[in-house]
Design a protein around this motif. Structure first.
Motif, short mmCIF file in Angstrom:
data_model
loop_
_atom_site.label_atom_id
_atom_site.label_comp_id
_atom_site.label_asym_id
_atom_site.label_seq_id
_atom_site.Cartn_x
_atom_site.Cartn_y
_atom_site.Cartn_z
N PRO A 1 115.12 51.90 40.31
CA PRO A 1 113.88 51.31 40.80
C PRO A 1 113.31 52.14 41.94
N PRO A 2 112.00 52.39 41.93
CA PRO A 2 111.38 53.20 43.00
C PRO A 2 111.67 52.66 44.40
N ALA A 3 111.66 51.33 44.57
CA ALA A 3 111.85 50.76 45.91
C ALA A 3 113.24 51.09 46.45
N ILE A 4 114.27 51.01 45.61
CA ILE A 4 115.63 51.29 46.07
C ILE A 4 115.79 52.76 46.42
N LEU B 1 105.00 56.76 57.50
CA LEU B 1 104.36 55.65 56.80
C LEU B 1 105.18 55.31 55.57
N CYS B 2 105.52 54.03 55.42
CA CYS B 2 106.39 53.61 54.32
C CYS B 2 105.75 52.42 53.62
N SER B 3 105.72 52.45 52.30
CA SER B 3 105.17 51.33 51.53
C SER B 3 105.90 51.23 50.20
N GLY B 4 105.83 50.03 49.59
CA GLY B 4 106.44 49.83 48.28
C GLY B 4 107.94 49.67 48.31
N VAL B 5 108.51 49.12 49.41
CA VAL B 5 109.97 48.97 49.50
C VAL B 5 110.44 47.65 48.92
N ASP B 6 109.53 46.79 48.48
CA ASP B 6 109.91 45.51 47.87
C ASP B 6 110.15 45.73 46.39
N GLU B 7 111.42 45.69 45.98
CA GLU B 7 111.74 45.95 44.58
C GLU B 7 111.33 44.81 43.66
N ASN B 8 110.93 43.65 44.23
CA ASN B 8 110.50 42.53 43.39
C ASN B 8 109.02 42.62 43.03
N ALA B 9 108.25 43.47 43.73
CA ALA B 9 106.83 43.62 43.42
C ALA B 9 106.69 44.41 42.13
N VAL B 10 105.80 43.95 41.24
CA VAL B 10 105.63 44.56 39.93
C VAL B 10 104.58 45.66 40.02
N SER C 1 115.72 42.33 36.80
CA SER C 1 116.50 43.44 37.33
C SER C 1 116.82 44.44 36.25
N LYS C 2 117.15 43.95 35.05
CA LYS C 2 117.49 44.83 33.95
C LYS C 2 116.28 45.65 33.54
N GLN C 3 115.11 44.99 33.50
CA GLN C 3 113.89 45.68 33.13
C GLN C 3 113.55 46.74 34.15
N CYS C 4 113.73 46.40 35.44
CA CYS C 4 113.40 47.33 36.51
C CYS C 4 114.30 48.55 36.48
N SER C 5 115.59 48.32 36.20
CA SER C 5 116.54 49.41 36.28
C SER C 5 116.41 50.38 35.12
N THR C 6 115.85 49.98 33.99
CA THR C 6 115.75 50.85 32.84
C THR C 6 114.37 51.48 32.73
N SER C 7 113.51 51.28 33.71
CA SER C 7 112.17 51.83 33.63
C SER C 7 112.16 53.29 34.07
N LYS C 8 111.08 53.97 33.73
CA LYS C 8 110.87 55.34 34.14
C LYS C 8 109.88 55.37 35.30
N SER C 9 109.92 56.45 36.05
CA SER C 9 108.95 56.64 37.12
C SER C 9 108.78 58.14 37.34
N VAL C 10 107.67 58.50 37.97
CA VAL C 10 107.39 59.89 38.29
C VAL C 10 107.36 60.04 39.81
N MET C 11 108.11 61.01 40.31
CA MET C 11 108.13 61.29 41.75
C MET C 11 107.36 62.57 42.03
N THR C 12 106.49 62.50 43.01
CA THR C 12 105.75 63.67 43.48
C THR C 12 106.21 64.00 44.90
N ILE C 13 106.56 65.26 45.11
CA ILE C 13 107.04 65.75 46.40
C ILE C 13 106.06 66.79 46.91
N ALA C 14 105.65 66.68 48.17
CA ALA C 14 104.77 67.67 48.78
C ALA C 14 105.17 67.86 50.23
#
Length: 842
Positions: free
Chosen positions: A469-472, A556-565, A629-642
């Motif tokens: 999950p992105p938040a974790i 600056l930090c945002s999106g740390v709530d893993e329950n937010a869809v 939780s199962k749905q969140c853990s098996t999802s994909k995400s894209v990370m951008t680093i700059a």
């Protein structure tokens, strides 16, 4: 005159006559009020002192003074409660109005569906009965034509043609905001209620992606309209909005032609732009309407030529309906409906441009949260972190976001140019030597002028993540900077800002492995927070660094709530100098993680909004269900680093090589962290991997159970056999929270079972950075320190129930706790194990 009776329970206990009362003069009341504001609950000695010092109260008994203060506190409490209930009542009234409107919309939608169903059923029966009758084909065809929306006829670019298009846009927008033009379903995870941000919905089965929000804000409609029209001030993805032409209408409205550019969220996709018509008008009931739509050549309207590096997207009728609310404030309806041209991006990224949930989180909810934040700033203009008002901190956060977006996109018209790669295209290097960029970076200079040879370099990359999950992941990157960052490069980045006398406080409020996090500000709804990070003992890189060799980052930090869809998680930071001025130079770097799982938009077409059943006073729980939780853990995400670096132009080749290698090392570190945080690694069946330097998990589990039996004479586990794997499995699933901490000077946790991790709200990977003293409150720490000698001498102790704290700062109550010394094979003390019994979040 004020009369105060002594018929209350407290005065009855003191033996006073129920018929007796005391009349206070205005002077006496004034004296008592002065003392009340200084000390609402004075002691007996303070009350006697007041009588001695104030001759006006000499004829009043101390017991009557005590009764007056009791009644005064009671009235104060009643006033506060009445004020709170009035605020809740106002919210409920506004929410009830929104619910009634939503109910009307649903009833109209049901009636429309019933009509369509009967219509198609009738013609289906006619077709079955008269299969040889060609006329029925014409009937069905004509009926389908009536149900198919017609493309608006072409219009010219004259004022009359634009006004006609504006009126049509207004009608279509209102049909989406309050009608049935779009089938809306409640967005997952968003419950309406007096403490929620509003009623949030996403589209189902329409062209493009759409979202809608209804909410209450404490601002007047004209102020709301002014804020929303300034889109770059609240929409972080908006690069610019240019008003190319404007004209007034006969009914007091305004028609404007706009050109808008949006940043791309990742390096793997091009940016978007829009060519828009915006219509602002006032309705008969006093409501303000701002509606927009794209202009294109099919309407024979004015055209805007394509712009290099941008993909022209389309906005269907969207906008804002702003209604004045009784008692002040506004009720606002927001509709965003766009077609972002998903064909222009790689297939793996298309969910970013096909997700109504992501559109709602990044655009619709961003507008509503910004309005509520400004309303809060006006109503509570208090000075917060480092003597700054909330508006100043908000401006700093927007500068961080904008600077990061500029780095990710690297537009040529801002001075960015690409450097040839080293043969591997995983990291992109760009250089900017424009004057505006140099002044913003505030490179070290002499004689007040920036060096002609200075420049800024950006190294950026994107990577696909799975099973985390992105938040974790973001929380881990925030709390464990040493796991991925290079201290010498942090120090090099700090050289870009001028160091001055240290004026930042250094009180320790939160420490994560060599970094101290000082909270600075937090927006409403707890979606975003800003902080100052102090990196300790980093001054070896330069002699004139800050006191004690520390450097500072604004983060600056945002999106740390893993329950937010559908939430985008971001960690953006920039080195700051010690002065920390509002116009401090910022070169933002960091991470952005966007979920790619679009299954959250696949709501049932037959689903309706049961809004009344979800109306609750207070916030909902934050725990995820197993399916979520199962749905969140098996999802994909894209990370951008700059990452951005200021440098002298003659060092470009070496700095580019350093930056390229640094970003590659970060990518490798992130991949290791993702592997460690994936659910398969946290499962006991896959084996619990202990931190370096600790015994293997099976061995430690056996030591814990043997030591418990040795010191307390009881078996900790009832059903576990002597097999190490079985003991570990039973210990992991034990109903009470078990956790082990080291016997070193800094007592950090080395192991916890599943219940212990839940109680601490952490993971096995992050557990080793939690110290024992942070778990207990003040009373708990005093008790523990007094009992430690007994634990070391006797081997165990029992602690009474109390309150402890999770890693997220949430209070946890427990009925009782047991602590015992864990011995190794040589019977030497290895650690201390705690067992918290019957714990729960307060």
């Amino acid at each position: 005159m004020m009369a105060v009776t002594s018929s209350c329970k407290d005065s009855g206990k003191m033996g006073l006559d129920n018929g007796k009362y005391v009349r206070y003069t205005p002077e006496q009341i004034e004296a008592l009020e002065r003392l009340y504001h200084e000390c609402p609950k004075p002691s007996s000695l303070r009350r006697q002192q007041l009588i001695r010092e104030c001759p006006l109260l000499a004829n009043i008994e101390p017991k009557q003074i005590k009764v007056w203060f009791q009644n005064r506190r009671c009235r104060e409490k009643q006033r506060k409660e009445s004020s709170r209930l009035q605020a809740v009542n106002r919210k409920l009234t506004a929410m009830n109005k929104l619910l009634m409107e939503e109910n009307d919309r649903l009833q109209k939608q049901v009636s429309h569906l019933v009509y369509e169903n009967s219509y198609f059923r009738q013609h289906t029966q006619n077709a079955a009965l008269t299969t040889t009758d060609n006329s029925c084909e014409s009937v069905v065809t004509s009926g389908q034509n009536n149900l198919t929306p017609q493309r608006p006829p072409p219009r010219d670019a004259s004022p009359a043609g634009l006004l006609s298009l504006a009126e049509e846009t207004l009608t279509e927008f209102l049909s989406k905001a309050t009608g049935t033009a779009v089938e809306w379903v409640q967005m997952p995870g968003m419950k309406p209620g007096p403490d929620s941000i509003g009623i949030i919905a996403i589209s189902h089965g329409c062209v493009g992606v759409a979202s809608r929000a209804c909410g209450l804000v404490g601002l007047e409609p004209t102020r709301v309209a002014e804020i929303l029209k300034d889109r770059p001030s609240w929409f972080r993805d908006c690069r610019a909005v240019d008003v190319l032409n404007a004209m007034s209408t006969g009914n007091g409205g305004t028609v404007e032609l706009l050109y808008m550019q949006l940043y791309a969220p990742t390096t793997l996709a091009p940016a978007r732009d829009f060519w828009l018509l915006r219509y602002t008008s006032v309705m008969e009931d006093g409501s303000l309407v701002i509606c927009e739509r794209s202009l294109n050549n099919t309407q024979n309207g004015p055209s805007m030529p394509p712009v290099q590096h941008f993909v022209r997207a389309e906005m269907m009728p969207s906008g804002y309906l702003i209604r004045p609310c009784e008692g002040g404030g506004s009720i606002i309806h927001i509709v965003d409906h766009v077609d972002l041209e998903p064909w222009s991006v790689p297939e793996v990224l298309r969910p970013l441009y096909e997700s109504s949930t992501l559109l709602s989180q990044r655009t619709t909810l961003a507008a509503l949260r910004h309005l509520r934040q400004i309303s809060q700033e006006i109503s509570q203009p208090t000075v917060t972190g480092w003597g700054r008002r909330p508006a100043a901190l908000r401006a700093l956060s927007q500068r961080l976001s904008k600077g990061f977006n500029e780095a990710v996109n690297g537009f040529t018209d801002e001075g960015w140019s690409m450097i040839e790669s080293d043969g591997i295209d995983d990291v992109t290097i760009m250089v900017n030597s424009s004057t505006a960029k140099l002044m913003g970076a505030n490179l070290p200079y002499a004689n007040g002028l920036p060096p002609m040879s200075g420049a800024v370099l950006c190294a950026k990359a994107s990577m696909l993540l799975q099973n985390v999950p992105p938040a974790i992941l973001l929380r881990f990157l925030r709390e464990h900077r040493s796991e991925w960052a290079d201290s010498s490069i942090d120090a090099y980045s700090a050289v870009a800002v001028k160091a001055g006398p240290c004026s930042l406080p250094v009180a320790r409020t939160g420490s994560f492995g060599g970094q101290v996090i000082l909270p600075l500000a937090q927006t409403i709804e707890h979606e975003e927070f800003m902080e100052v990070v102090r990196l300790e003992n980093m001054g070896h890189f330069r002699e004139d660094m800050l006191t004690a060799g520390d450097i500072f980052l604004l983060q600056l930090c945002s999106g740390v709530d893993e329950n937010a869809v559908g939430t985008c998680a971001e960690l953006i930071f920039a080195p700051i100098d010690a002065s920390f001025a509002d116009d401090a130079p910022l070169l933002p770097s960091g991470f952005r993680i966007i979920p790619l799982d679009s299954r959250t938009d696949a709501s049932s077409p037959n689903r309706t909004l049961d809004l009344a059943s979800t109306l609750e006073v207070g916030t909902a729980g934050t725990r995820q269900t197993g399916d979520q939780s199962k749905q969140c853990s098996t999802s994909k995400s894209v990370m951008t680093i700059a990452f951005q670096f200021a440098f002298e132009i003659h060092l470009q080749e070496s700095i580019a090589a350093m930056a390229r290698q640094y970003v590659r090392s970060i990518i490798s570190s992130v991949q290791r962290v993702v592997l460690a945080l994936s659910p398969s690694q946290l499962s006991p069946h896959a084996g619990l991997r202990p931190p370096p330097g600790t015994p293997e998990a099976h061995t430690l589990a056996r030591w814990i159970c043997q030591s418990y039996r040795f010191f307390l004479g009881l078996d900790l586990l009832k059903s576990a056999s002597e097999g190490g794997e079985s003991i570990l499995k039973s210990l992991w699933h034990h109903s009470d929270a078990l956790m082990c901490c080291s016997l070193k000077a800094l007592t950090v946790f080395s192991f916890a079972n599943e219940a212990g991790l839940d109680m601490l709200e952490t993971t096995l990977v992050a557990l080793q950075d939690i110290t024992l003293e942070k778990v207990f409150d003040d009373n708990g720490r005093k008790t523990l320190f007094s009992e430690l000698p007994q634990i070391m001498q006797q081997g165990f102790t029992c602690l009474q129930g109390g309150i402890c704290l999770s890693s997220m700062g949430r209070p946890v109550s427990y009925e009782r706790a047991v602590a015992w010394k864990v011995l190794n094979e040589e019977e030497n003390p290895h650690s201390i194990c705690f067992m918290f019994i019957n714990w729960s979040f307060v």
